[in-house]
Design a protein around this motif. Structure first.
Motif, short mmCIF file in Angstrom:
data_model
loop_
_atom_site.label_atom_id
_atom_site.label_comp_id
_atom_site.label_asym_id
_atom_site.label_seq_id
_atom_site.Cartn_x
_atom_site.Cartn_y
_atom_site.Cartn_z
N VAL A 122 3.00 -6.75 -30.70
CA VAL A 122 2.97 -5.33 -31.07
C VAL A 122 3.15 -5.18 -32.59
N ALA A 123 4.07 -5.96 -33.15
CA ALA A 123 4.28 -5.91 -34.60
C ALA A 123 3.01 -6.36 -35.34
N ALA A 124 2.35 -7.40 -34.85
CA ALA A 124 1.11 -7.86 -35.49
C ALA A 124 0.06 -6.76 -35.47
N TYR A 125 -0.07 -6.09 -34.34
CA TYR A 125 -1.04 -5.00 -34.22
C TYR A 125 -0.74 -3.90 -35.24
N GLU A 126 0.52 -3.56 -35.37
CA GLU A 126 0.92 -2.52 -36.33
C GLU A 126 0.62 -2.96 -37.76
N LEU A 127 0.67 -4.28 -38.01
CA LEU A 127 0.39 -4.82 -39.35
C LEU A 127 -1.10 -5.10 -39.57
N ASN A 128 -1.94 -4.65 -38.63
CA ASN A 128 -3.39 -4.87 -38.68
C ASN A 128 -3.77 -6.36 -38.62
N LEU A 129 -2.94 -7.12 -37.94
CA LEU A 129 -3.25 -8.52 -37.68
C LEU A 129 -3.76 -8.64 -36.25
N GLY A 130 -4.63 -9.59 -36.03
CA GLY A 130 -5.06 -9.89 -34.68
C GLY A 130 -4.13 -10.92 -34.07
N ALA A 131 -3.92 -10.82 -32.77
CA ALA A 131 -3.06 -11.77 -32.07
C ALA A 131 -3.65 -12.06 -30.70
N MET A 132 -3.52 -13.29 -30.28
CA MET A 132 -3.98 -13.71 -28.95
C MET A 132 -2.94 -14.65 -28.37
N TRP A 133 -2.40 -14.30 -27.20
CA TRP A 133 -1.38 -15.10 -26.52
C TRP A 133 -2.10 -16.09 -25.63
N ARG A 134 -1.90 -17.38 -25.88
CA ARG A 134 -2.55 -18.42 -25.09
C ARG A 134 -1.48 -19.33 -24.48
N THR A 135 -1.81 -19.87 -23.31
CA THR A 135 -0.91 -20.83 -22.65
C THR A 135 -1.75 -22.00 -22.15
N GLY A 136 -2.11 -21.99 -20.88
CA GLY A 136 -2.90 -23.08 -20.29
C GLY A 136 -2.03 -24.28 -19.96
N ALA A 137 -2.69 -25.37 -19.62
CA ALA A 137 -2.00 -26.59 -19.21
C ALA A 137 -1.06 -27.09 -20.30
N LEU A 138 -1.40 -26.83 -21.54
CA LEU A 138 -0.58 -27.29 -22.66
C LEU A 138 0.83 -26.70 -22.62
N ALA A 139 0.98 -25.52 -22.06
CA ALA A 139 2.30 -24.88 -22.01
C ALA A 139 3.24 -25.56 -21.02
N ASN A 140 2.67 -26.27 -20.05
CA ASN A 140 3.51 -26.91 -19.02
C ASN A 140 3.53 -28.43 -19.14
N SER A 141 2.94 -28.96 -20.15
CA SER A 141 2.84 -30.40 -20.33
C SER A 141 4.13 -30.97 -20.92
N ASP A 142 4.77 -31.89 -20.19
CA ASP A 142 5.95 -32.55 -20.73
C ASP A 142 5.61 -33.38 -21.96
N LEU A 143 4.41 -33.96 -21.97
CA LEU A 143 3.96 -34.71 -23.14
C LEU A 143 3.89 -33.80 -24.36
N ALA A 144 3.26 -32.64 -24.20
CA ALA A 144 3.15 -31.69 -25.32
C ALA A 144 4.53 -31.22 -25.76
N LYS A 145 5.40 -30.92 -24.81
CA LYS A 145 6.76 -30.50 -25.17
C LYS A 145 7.44 -31.57 -26.01
N ARG A 146 7.34 -32.80 -25.58
CA ARG A 146 7.97 -33.91 -26.30
C ARG A 146 7.37 -34.03 -27.71
N MET A 147 6.04 -33.93 -27.80
CA MET A 147 5.38 -34.06 -29.11
C MET A 147 5.72 -32.87 -30.03
N LEU A 148 6.09 -31.74 -29.44
CA LEU A 148 6.52 -30.58 -30.22
C LEU A 148 8.01 -30.64 -30.57
N GLY A 149 8.72 -31.62 -29.99
CA GLY A 149 10.15 -31.78 -30.29
C GLY A 149 11.07 -31.13 -29.28
N PHE A 150 10.58 -30.90 -28.07
CA PHE A 150 11.39 -30.25 -27.04
C PHE A 150 11.55 -31.15 -25.83
#
Length: 185
Positions: A122-150
């Motif tokens: 909502v803040a991005a929209y108010e600032l005239n920025l575009g935003a897109m919320w993405r997830t997919g398999a990458l959001a649930n990947s333990d490998l990706a989490k580990r590589m991101l530091g989580f």
């Protein structure tokens, strides 16, 4: 733009280009994020801001996750996975770094981070920025989490793509709130 207008007219921007948010705009987005409701004041949100060449490192993670799921992936599929990280000038990774075995259940901690992401959209929209919320398999990947530091217990809530909207924005249906109200059985 007032808050009600931003909330009732905001749409996602699937196509984004340069420029991405400025440092000042990123600061505002993150300030909006950390004001999200947070039962127990656990502050479970963690953010990684990726710009420039850092997005290529996310592309490495995207390719690694693809190969974990599809070891036989061809070079075209691998390139497509890597290029997803280049679809926007800025990608903000929002992660719920959860506290297990706490009186505040994990699902509430994850929802708090979801609320933080919505605040940023909502803040991005108010600032005239575009935003897109993405997830997919990458959001649930333990490998990706580990590589991101989580840790595997943590939950990636969003890969929030940010930039300047390109082309026409989506026209959403003009639904009535009454269409979504149910009565108590």
């Amino acid at each position: 733009m007032d808050t009600i207008t931003a909330l009732t007219t905001r749409v996602s921007s699937p196509r984004l280009d340069q420029p991405g948010p400025s440092d000042e705009q990123l600061d505002l987005l993150l300030r909006a994020a950390i004001r999200a409701p947070d039962h127990g004041l656990l502050r479970p949100w963690r953010f990684i801001v990726l710009e420039g060449e850092q997005r290529e490192r996310l592309g490495d993670i995207m390719e690694a996750q693809l190969l974990e799921d599809q070891p036989e992936a061809d070079s075209r599929s691998r390139a497509n996975a890597r290029n997803k990280a280049l679809r926007a000038p800025t990608i903000l990774v929002a992660v719920a770094e959860v506290t297990e075995n706490h009186k505040i259940p994990v699902w509430e901690q994850v929802l708090a981070v979801g609320a933080a992401v919505q605040n940023m959209m909502v803040a991005a929209y108010e600032l005239n920025l575009g935003a897109m919320w993405r997830t997919g398999a990458l959001a649930n990947s333990d490998l990706a989490k580990r590589m991101l530091g989580f840790a595997p217990k943590d939950q990636v809530v969003a890969y929030l793509y940010l930039g300047t909207p390109v082309g026409n924005l989506k026209n959403l249906p003009d639904d009535s709130p009454a269409d979504f109200i149910r009565t108590l059985p």
